[in-house]
Design a protein around this motif. Structure first.
Motif, PDB file in Angstrom:
ATOM      1  N   VAL A   7       0.843  -1.203   0.000  1.00 32.14           N
ATOM      2  CA  VAL A   7       0.000   0.000   0.000  1.00 32.14           C
ATOM      3  C   VAL A   7       0.873   1.245   0.000  1.00 32.14           C
ATOM      4  CG1 VAL A   7      -1.627   1.363   1.379  1.00 32.14           C
ATOM      5  CG2 VAL A   7      -2.033  -1.080   1.025  1.00 32.14           C
ATOM      6  N   THR A   8       1.881   1.274   0.860  1.00 34.40           N
ATOM      7  CA  THR A   8       2.792   2.420   0.938  1.00 34.40           C
ATOM      8  C   THR A   8       3.483   2.647  -0.397  1.00 34.40           C
ATOM      9  OG1 THR A   8       3.142   2.011   3.294  1.00 34.40           O
ATOM     10  CG2 THR A   8       4.767   3.382   2.180  1.00 34.40           C
ATOM     11  N   LYS A   9       3.934   1.557  -1.019  1.00 37.22           N
ATOM     12  CA  LYS A   9       4.604   1.661  -2.327  1.00 37.22           C
ATOM     13  C   LYS A   9       3.647   2.224  -3.378  1.00 37.22           C
ATOM     14  CE  LYS A   9       6.802  -1.094  -5.886  1.00 37.22           C
ATOM     15  NZ  LYS A   9       6.933  -2.430  -6.432  1.00 37.22           N
ATOM     16  N   LEU A  10       2.418   1.726  -3.400  1.00 39.17           N
ATOM     17  CA  LEU A  10       1.434   2.202  -4.377  1.00 39.17           C
ATOM     18  C   LEU A  10       1.099   3.677  -4.153  1.00 39.17           C
ATOM     19  CD1 LEU A  10      -0.976  -0.877  -4.527  1.00 39.17           C
ATOM     20  CD2 LEU A  10       0.528  -0.036  -6.359  1.00 39.17           C
ATOM     21  N   LEU A  11       0.998   4.086  -2.894  1.00 40.01           N
ATOM     22  CA  LEU A  11       0.730   5.498  -2.590  1.00 40.01           C
ATOM     23  C   LEU A  11       1.865   6.386  -3.093  1.00 40.01           C
ATOM     24  CD1 LEU A  11      -0.778   5.186   1.003  1.00 40.01           C
ATOM     25  CD2 LEU A  11      -1.989   5.922  -1.066  1.00 40.01           C
ATOM     26  N   ARG A  12       3.101   5.942  -2.880  1.00 36.24           N
ATOM     27  CA  ARG A  12       4.262   6.698  -3.370  1.00 36.24           C
ATOM     28  C   ARG A  12       4.273   6.764  -4.899  1.00 36.24           C
ATOM     29  NH1 ARG A  12       8.211   3.868   0.665  1.00 36.24           N
ATOM     30  NH2 ARG A  12       7.830   5.112   2.516  1.00 36.24           N
ATOM     31  N   ASN A  13       3.985   5.622  -5.522  1.00 38.36           N
ATOM     32  CA  ASN A  13       3.944   5.577  -6.990  1.00 38.36           C
ATOM     33  C   ASN A  13       2.872   6.521  -7.527  1.00 38.36           C
ATOM     34  OD1 ASN A  13       5.959   3.668  -6.997  1.00 38.36           O
ATOM     35  ND2 ASN A  13       4.602   1.938  -7.404  1.00 38.36           N
ATOM     36  N   TYR A  14       1.742   6.541  -6.885  1.00 36.66           N
ATOM     37  CA  TYR A  14       0.649   7.404  -7.342  1.00 36.66           C
ATOM     38  C   TYR A  14       1.036   8.875  -7.210  1.00 36.66           C
ATOM     39  CZ  TYR A  14      -3.913   9.377  -8.108  1.00 36.66           C
ATOM     40  OH  TYR A  14      -4.946  10.115  -8.608  1.00 36.66           O
ATOM     41  N   GLN A  15       1.647   9.220  -6.081  1.00 35.57           N
ATOM     42  CA  GLN A  15       2.058  10.606  -5.869  1.00 35.57           C
ATOM     43  C   GLN A  15       3.178  11.001  -6.824  1.00 35.57           C
ATOM     44  OE1 GLN A  15       2.843  10.829  -1.657  1.00 35.57           O
ATOM     45  NE2 GLN A  15       0.671  10.913  -1.145  1.00 35.57           N
ATOM     46  N   ALA A  16       3.911  10.004  -7.312  1.00 35.06           N
ATOM     47  CA  ALA A  16       4.984  10.275  -8.278  1.00 35.06           C
ATOM     48  C   ALA A  16       4.450  10.374  -9.704  1.00 35.06           C
ATOM     49  CB  ALA A  16       6.048   9.184  -8.194  1.00 35.06           C
ATOM     50  N   GLY A  17       3.132  10.185  -9.871  1.00 34.81           N
ATOM     51  CA  GLY A  17       2.542  10.370 -11.187  1.00 34.81           C
ATOM     52  C   GLY A  17       2.049   9.110 -11.872  1.00 34.81           C
ATOM     53  N   ASN A  18       2.202   7.941 -11.244  1.00 33.58           N
ATOM     54  CA  ASN A  18       1.721   6.691 -11.825  1.00 33.58           C
ATOM     55  C   ASN A  18       0.213   6.583 -11.579  1.00 33.58           C
ATOM     56  OD1 ASN A  18       1.004   4.090 -12.497  1.00 33.58           O
ATOM     57  ND2 ASN A  18       2.675   3.118 -11.379  1.00 33.58           N
ATOM     58  N   LYS A  19      -0.586   6.891 -12.598  1.00 39.25           N
ATOM     59  CA  LYS A  19      -2.048   6.919 -12.459  1.00 39.25           C
ATOM     60  C   LYS A  19      -2.639   5.526 -12.266  1.00 39.25           C
ATOM     61  CE  LYS A  19      -1.994  11.296 -12.941  1.00 39.25           C
ATOM     62  NZ  LYS A  19      -1.899  12.087 -11.749  1.00 39.25           N
ATOM     63  N   GLU A  20      -1.944   4.493 -12.696  1.00 42.32           N
ATOM     64  CA  GLU A  20      -2.438   3.120 -12.527  1.00 42.32           C
ATOM     65  C   GLU A  20      -2.344   2.660 -11.073  1.00 42.32           C
ATOM     66  OE1 GLU A  20      -3.991   0.784 -14.526  1.00 42.32           O
ATOM     67  OE2 GLU A  20      -4.268   2.609 -15.693  1.00 42.32           O
ATOM     68  N   ALA A  21      -1.524   3.315 -10.283  1.00 41.35           N
ATOM     69  CA  ALA A  21      -1.335   2.902  -8.892  1.00 41.35           C
ATOM     70  C   ALA A  21      -2.629   2.972  -8.100  1.00 41.35           C
ATOM     71  CB  ALA A  21      -0.251   3.756  -8.224  1.00 41.35           C
ATOM     72  N   VAL A  22      -3.499   3.961  -8.396  1.00 42.21           N
ATOM     73  CA  VAL A  22      -4.760   4.071  -7.659  1.00 42.21           C
ATOM     74  C   VAL A  22      -5.669   2.881  -7.970  1.00 42.21           C
ATOM     75  CG1 VAL A  22      -6.112   5.475  -9.289  1.00 42.21           C
ATOM     76  CG2 VAL A  22      -6.533   5.670  -6.850  1.00 42.21           C
ATOM     77  N   ASN A  23      -5.622   2.384  -9.197  1.00 47.32           N
ATOM     78  CA  ASN A  23      -6.401   1.192  -9.537  1.00 47.32           C
ATOM     79  C   ASN A  23      -5.909  -0.025  -8.758  1.00 47.32           C
ATOM     80  OD1 ASN A  23      -7.914   2.673 -11.376  1.00 47.32           O
ATOM     81  ND2 ASN A  23      -6.556   2.169 -13.077  1.00 47.32           N
ATOM     82  N   GLU A  24      -4.588  -0.182  -8.704  1.00 50.06           N
ATOM     83  CA  GLU A  24      -4.000  -1.290  -7.954  1.00 50.06           C
ATOM     84  C   GLU A  24      -4.306  -1.160  -6.465  1.00 50.06           C
ATOM     85  OE1 GLU A  24       0.142  -2.231  -8.948  1.00 50.06           O
ATOM     86  OE2 GLU A  24      -0.146  -1.023 -10.757  1.00 50.06           O
ATOM     87  N   LEU A  25      -4.243   0.060  -5.955  1.00 45.61           N
ATOM     88  CA  LEU A  25      -4.529   0.316  -4.550  1.00 45.61           C
ATOM     89  C   LEU A  25      -5.979  -0.029  -4.231  1.00 45.61           C
ATOM     90  CD1 LEU A  25      -3.552   1.501  -1.842  1.00 45.61           C
ATOM     91  CD2 LEU A  25      -4.248   3.737  -2.677  1.00 45.61           C
ATOM     92  N   PHE A  26      -6.877   0.409  -5.089  1.00 44.81           N
ATOM     93  CA  PHE A  26      -8.294   0.135  -4.878  1.00 44.81           C
ATOM     94  C   PHE A  26      -8.559  -1.370  -4.931  1.00 44.81           C
ATOM     95  CE2 PHE A  26     -12.866   0.622  -5.358  1.00 44.81           C
ATOM     96  CZ  PHE A  26     -13.109   1.735  -4.570  1.00 44.81           C
TER      97      PHE A  26
END
Length: 197
Positions: A7-26
């Motif tokens: 979860v922490t990794k996905l949050l960091r990825n999303y904040q870094a601009g990876n829009k797919e991270a929110v889908n993976e997080l959800f």
């Protein structure tokens, strides 16, 4: 890698601009969010017009469409999702009321409200229309004491524990405990006066 680390990794990825991270997080938190959504529907004794899956999907859309997306932790993300669920349920309740022009509304006495730390459910056994009264009270509380309003949202709508609420809001658990007690008393008084009018 543990779920928390993922979860922490996905949050960091999303904040870094990876829009797919929110889908993976959800997707990763889907079961937890589904349980929260289902709990809200059961808590408000809602009919099947807005089912749990629909509520969860509307929450996803609301989260993805947010202009400010800076989730710091799993608890913060869940708290944000819970707040989105609250807004969706409030809008749904208001729309239903508008359609029925108040004909199906029933008053709920203060005695029907449960304030229990053990069950972590503030308003179990009430009808969905009560959510409108709660929203009005929370809006007033937000003006006076924003932190207490956020604590109520996390605890009631998110079902978060004291520790999770503290993590989501970036405050200590003891502050959450004190504010939770004060906010519940204020909310109880406010709902009581709202139901009498």
């Amino acid at each position: 890698m543990s779920q928390q680390e993922t979860v922490t990794k996905l949050l960091r990825n999303y904040q870094a601009g990876n829009k797919e991270a929110v889908n993976e997080l959800f997707e990763l938190l889907y079961r937890e969010l589904y349980n929260i959504a289902d709990g809200q529907r059961v808590k408000w004794q809602q009919n099947n017009t807005l089912n749990t899956t629909a509520l969860l999907h509307e929450t996803y859309i609301k989260l993805v469409d947010q202009s400010h997306k800076s989730w710091e932790s799993r608890a913060h993300f869940v708290a944000t999702a819970s707040r989105a669920m609250r807004h969706i349920l409030i809008n749904y309740a208001r729309d239903r009321n508008r359609l029925k022009r108040g004909g199906d509304w029933k008053k709920v006495t203060l005695g029907q409200l449960e304030f229990s730390d053990a069950t972590n459910e503030l308003l179990s056994g009430t009808r969905i229309e009560t959510i409108v009264l709660l929203d009005e009270a929370l809006s007033k509380l937000d003006v006076i004491y924003p932190r207490q309003s956020r604590i109520i949202e996390c605890r009631i709508f998110g079902g978060l524990s004291i520790k999770e609420t503290a993590a989501a809001l970036g405050i200590s658990p003891i502050t959450v405990t004190r504010s939770w007690k004060t906010a519940r008393l204020w909310l109880c008084r406010e709902l009581d006066s709202g139901m009498k009018s």
